[in-house]
Design an enzyme around this catalytic site. Sequence first.
Site, PDB file in Angstrom:
ATOM      1  N   LYS A 187       0.818  -1.214   0.000  1.00 32.01           N
ATOM      2  CA  LYS A 187       0.000   0.000   0.000  1.00 32.01           C
ATOM      3  C   LYS A 187       0.859   1.276   0.000  1.00 32.01           C
ATOM      4  O   LYS A 187       2.072   1.207   0.076  1.00 32.01           O
ATOM      5  CB  LYS A 187      -0.945  -0.012   1.210  1.00 32.01           C
ATOM      6  CG  LYS A 187      -1.924  -1.177   1.191  1.00 32.01           C
ATOM      7  CD  LYS A 187      -2.849  -1.114  -0.008  1.00 32.01           C
ATOM      8  CE  LYS A 187      -4.001  -2.089   0.044  1.00 32.01           C
ATOM      9  NZ  LYS A 187      -3.639  -3.502  -0.025  1.00 32.01           N
TER      10      LYS A 187
HETATM   11  C1  LIG Z   1      -9.747  -2.712  -1.499  1.00 29.15           C
HETATM   12  C2  LIG Z   1      -9.168  -3.411  -0.302  1.00 29.15           C
HETATM   13  N1  LIG Z   1      -9.897  -3.502   0.812  1.00 29.15           N
HETATM   14  C3  LIG Z   1      -9.425  -4.102   1.929  1.00 29.15           C
HETATM   15  C4  LIG Z   1      -8.173  -4.665   1.943  1.00 29.15           C
HETATM   16  C5  LIG Z   1      -7.710  -5.359   3.181  1.00 29.15           C
HETATM   17  O1  LIG Z   1      -6.560  -4.764   3.687  1.00 29.15           O
HETATM   18  P1  LIG Z   1      -5.658  -5.523   4.759  1.00 29.15           P
HETATM   19  O2  LIG Z   1      -4.740  -6.418   3.996  1.00 29.15           O
HETATM   20  O3  LIG Z   1      -4.922  -4.394   5.449  1.00 29.15           O
HETATM   21  O4  LIG Z   1      -6.551  -6.239   5.666  1.00 29.15           O
HETATM   22  C6  LIG Z   1      -7.363  -4.592   0.817  1.00 29.15           C
HETATM   23  C7  LIG Z   1      -6.028  -5.198   0.826  1.00 29.15           C
HETATM   24  O5  LIG Z   1      -5.420  -5.523  -0.158  1.00 29.15           O
HETATM   25  C8  LIG Z   1      -7.871  -3.955  -0.336  1.00 29.15           C
HETATM   26  O6  LIG Z   1      -7.130  -3.859  -1.462  1.00 29.15           O
END
Ligand SMILES: Cc1ncc(COP(=O)(O)O)c(C=O)c1O
Length: 387
Positions: A187
């Site tokens: 990210k």
């Molecule tokens: C659009 C979206 N929502 C939620 C998430 C979930 O993030 P995390 O990996 O921090 O739980 C991601 C992770 O890739 C994502 O791309």
Amino acid sequence: MRKDFLPFARPSIGEDAISDVADCIRSGWLVMGARTARFEESFSHYTGARYALAVNSATAGLHCAMMALGIGAGDEVITTPMTFAATVNAVILTGAKPVFADIDRDTLCITPENIERAVTKKTKAVIPVHFAGMPCDMDRIEAIADAHGLAVVEDAAHALGAEYRGRRIGAGRGPRRLAVFSFHPTKNITTGEGGMVCTQDEELAEKIMMLRQNGMSKGAWNRYAAKGRADYDIFFPGLKYTMTDMQAAIGNSQMRLLESFNRRRDEIVSFYMSELSGLPGIILPKPAPWPHKHSWHIFTPLIDRDAAGFSRDEFMLRMRERNIGTALHYRALHLYSCYREITGASRGSLPEAEYVSDRIVSLPLFPAMTDEDAEDVVSAVKEICSL
Ligand SMILES: Cc1ncc(COP(=O)(O)O)c(C=O)c1O
């Protein structure tokens, strides 16, 4: 051809972060302490959110958001099929049902018209996903939410630094509005794993502070710090979604680098846009018509098989043969068995998402990429297109 493999993403973590992680470990205060408080403060300052609450992933943040809104069995939550599984898992695990509304193939975001069409008496919330860092048309989505009394949870996993009509994503606009960010290693900033829930809503913020800590009404900082009080109450069950101070130590350093990271992402995208435009079969991302700033978490052209002479999957293999990594964000969720069964949507139900899902690919994009890395990507794409 490149000698070494170029991944599609790689985090940049400074020596100051590494040494602060070591200092944190030596200090003996490992969870939800001063470093987490500092990270939350700087995040709240940056986004303009009144409350920024650190959690251990965006998945956890989305789950907390759903629970804090009281969403559960019998409720429906409208979202896009072009997202990561976490967005809908957070809904399903409360007992509620996700309902997919189709996207626009240019912005790759859910459209207000499709949200409006999907609203029923059971709808309690909508989760727009700012795809790749492109802000959704929030004024129109908020207007629909206001008209139907819905909560809005922005999935801002891709959108740190993005702006909609001059407002930073995360700033929020009043009651029952939340935004959730991710700090997964790919990210715009990372803490290893990690997430942040932003809101202006005091009541929701208080609930999330408890939900992330097994429902306890006071954080560890309050209970164990020199001047803290040891007692607490529990009003409802929560989970263990707290961030560690080692994660926050990395986050504090990353916040100082965020603007330079996003500038570099912008530069690489501008280079890709100018070099790849006009190549047969490569459809480049298009800007939304509303005023916005893109945060370019990922760069996602579409491969049009008919014009290119090769499919997206073949393209990914050919890039791999040239030592360049790509990724797939995303296969539309209703094409997975689990979500097909739960939502009843299947191939044919969401044509725009399916069109994109069959063609989309993420090219390498990360701040530490050199100009030579970006040139290698462009040369590889041009070579594949000219074969
Ligand atoms: C659009 C979206 N929502 C939620 C998430 C979930 O993030 P995390 O990996 O921090 O739980 C991601 C992770 O890739 C994502 O791309």
